[in-house]
Design a protein around this motif. Structure first.
Motif, PDB file in Angstrom:
ATOM      1  N   VAL A  70       0.856  -1.185   0.000  1.00  0.00           N
ATOM      2  CA  VAL A  70       0.000   0.000   0.000  1.00  0.00           C
ATOM      3  C   VAL A  70       0.888   1.230   0.000  1.00  0.00           C
ATOM      4  CG1 VAL A  70      -1.763   1.280   1.241  1.00  0.00           C
ATOM      5  CG2 VAL A  70      -1.821  -1.207   1.238  1.00  0.00           C
ATOM      6  N   THR A  71       0.593   2.157  -0.900  1.00  0.00           N
ATOM      7  CA  THR A  71       1.341   3.401  -0.978  1.00  0.00           C
ATOM      8  C   THR A  71       0.477   4.521  -0.405  1.00  0.00           C
ATOM      9  OG1 THR A  71       2.415   2.634  -2.987  1.00  0.00           O
ATOM     10  CG2 THR A  71       2.523   4.992  -2.530  1.00  0.00           C
ATOM     11  N   ILE A  78       5.115   1.471  -5.521  1.00  0.00           N
ATOM     12  CA  ILE A  78       5.590   0.101  -5.687  1.00  0.00           C
ATOM     13  C   ILE A  78       4.556  -0.685  -6.488  1.00  0.00           C
ATOM     14  CG2 ILE A  78       4.606  -0.582  -3.468  1.00  0.00           C
ATOM     15  CD1 ILE A  78       6.887  -2.598  -3.151  1.00  0.00           C
ATOM     16  N   SER A  79       5.033  -1.572  -7.317  1.00  0.00           N
ATOM     17  CA  SER A  79       4.148  -2.437  -8.092  1.00  0.00           C
ATOM     18  C   SER A  79       4.559  -3.885  -7.856  1.00  0.00           C
ATOM     19  CB  SER A  79       4.247  -2.111  -9.579  1.00  0.00           C
ATOM     20  OG  SER A  79       3.505  -3.044 -10.337  1.00  0.00           O
ATOM     21  N   ILE A  80       3.665  -4.672  -7.262  1.00  0.00           N
ATOM     22  CA  ILE A  80       3.895  -6.107  -7.110  1.00  0.00           C
ATOM     23  C   ILE A  80       3.433  -6.755  -8.412  1.00  0.00           C
ATOM     24  CG2 ILE A  80       3.332  -8.199  -5.802  1.00  0.00           C
ATOM     25  CD1 ILE A  80       4.867  -6.212  -4.118  1.00  0.00           C
ATOM     26  N   GLN A  97      -3.986 -11.877  -8.545  1.00  0.00           N
ATOM     27  CA  GLN A  97      -3.947 -10.449  -8.259  1.00  0.00           C
ATOM     28  C   GLN A  97      -5.379  -9.937  -8.115  1.00  0.00           C
ATOM     29  OE1 GLN A  97      -2.258  -7.935 -11.320  1.00  0.00           O
ATOM     30  NE2 GLN A  97      -1.724  -6.373  -9.822  1.00  0.00           N
ATOM     31  N   HIS A  98      -5.646  -9.244  -7.002  1.00  0.00           N
ATOM     32  CA  HIS A  98      -6.975  -8.700  -6.739  1.00  0.00           C
ATOM     33  C   HIS A  98      -7.056  -7.210  -7.021  1.00  0.00           C
ATOM     34  CE1 HIS A  98      -8.363 -12.458  -5.003  1.00  0.00           C
ATOM     35  NE2 HIS A  98      -7.183 -12.540  -4.425  1.00  0.00           N
ATOM     36  N   SER A  99      -5.949  -6.487  -6.846  1.00  0.00           N
ATOM     37  CA  SER A  99      -5.947  -5.060  -7.164  1.00  0.00           C
ATOM     38  C   SER A  99      -4.521  -4.600  -7.414  1.00  0.00           C
ATOM     39  CB  SER A  99      -6.570  -4.243  -6.033  1.00  0.00           C
ATOM     40  OG  SER A  99      -5.748  -4.244  -4.895  1.00  0.00           O
ATOM     41  N   SER A 100      -4.407  -3.488  -8.129  1.00  0.00           N
ATOM     42  CA  SER A 100      -3.103  -2.872  -8.368  1.00  0.00           C
ATOM     43  C   SER A 100      -3.288  -1.370  -8.361  1.00  0.00           C
ATOM     44  CB  SER A 100      -2.504  -3.346  -9.696  1.00  0.00           C
ATOM     45  OG  SER A 100      -3.303  -2.890 -10.772  1.00  0.00           O
ATOM     46  N   TRP A 106      -2.395  -9.501  -3.587  1.00  0.00           N
ATOM     47  CA  TRP A 106      -2.276 -10.817  -4.202  1.00  0.00           C
ATOM     48  C   TRP A 106      -2.592 -11.882  -3.160  1.00  0.00           C
ATOM     49  CZ3 TRP A 106      -0.126 -12.180  -9.143  1.00  0.00           C
ATOM     50  CH2 TRP A 106       0.262 -11.088  -9.912  1.00  0.00           C
ATOM     51  N   THR A 107      -3.237 -12.968  -3.569  1.00  0.00           N
ATOM     52  CA  THR A 107      -3.470 -14.117  -2.688  1.00  0.00           C
ATOM     53  C   THR A 107      -3.080 -15.402  -3.421  1.00  0.00           C
ATOM     54  OG1 THR A 107      -5.766 -14.368  -3.390  1.00  0.00           O
ATOM     55  CG2 THR A 107      -5.356 -13.020  -1.421  1.00  0.00           C
TER      56      THR A 107
END
Length: 170
Positions: A70-71, A78-80, A97-100, A106-107
């Motif tokens: 979380v930014t 940051i980008s996972i 991935q659930h959100s970006s 991510w789960t």
């Protein structure tokens, strides 16, 4: 000669300004079947990371894991880009991935894993020059037998009882 030296200086500056790989390796201890993992990343915009988190299991288990970055504010820092589970043979299972964006979530979950050495891989990119971080949790639960297993157990015990009774009568 001055032109050649200037070209070398410019090329050297451009080469040193390229993104760096700031990957690391850590260990997750599953003393109670669950634990947290994560990292503060202090680098430059464009730096990439592929962090490896090792753990092991001695029994068959189900796994649930998640990672979030979380930014704060309005600029994504940051980008996972990946979250995967690997076993000792290199076989992998990718996360979902659930959100970006300002919040990357991510789960990953799976069941009936066998005793082995495993690791989670978290990969991504820094999008700014400010320090950024991600955190995650890993939970393992001893696998519960399927209903078919109980059915076979009861059937087997019934068959043994029938054979014992028949032997006793004969």
């Amino acid at each position: 000669m001055k032109t050649v030296l200037a070209a070398i200086a410019i090329a050297g500056t451009a080469w040193s300004a390229q993104a760096a790989d700031i990957s690391s390796t850590g260990t997750i201890s599953l003393t109670n079947g669950t634990n947290f993992f994560g990292r503060v990343l202090d680098g430059a915009s464009g730096d990439t990371f592929t962090d490896r988190w090792d753990f092991a299991s001695v029994g068959t288990f189900d796994l649930a894991a998640g990672v979030i970055a979380v930014t704060p504010g309005t600029v994504d820092g940051i980008s996972i880009s990946g979250f995967e589970l690997f076993n000792s043979a290199g076989l992998s299972l990718g996360g979902m991935q659930h959100s970006s964006g300002l919040s990357d979530v991510w789960t990953l979950s799976t069941s009936h894993l066998v005793p082995d050495s495993y690791y989670l891989m978290v990969s991504g990119t820094l999008l700014g020059s400010e320090a950024a971080s991600y955190g995650g949790t890993l939970t393992t639960v001893n696998a519960v037998p399927e209903p078919e297993t109980y059915g076979m157990l009861i059937g087997g015990l019934g068959l043994l009882g029938f054979l014992a009774r028949r032997r006793k009568q004969g």
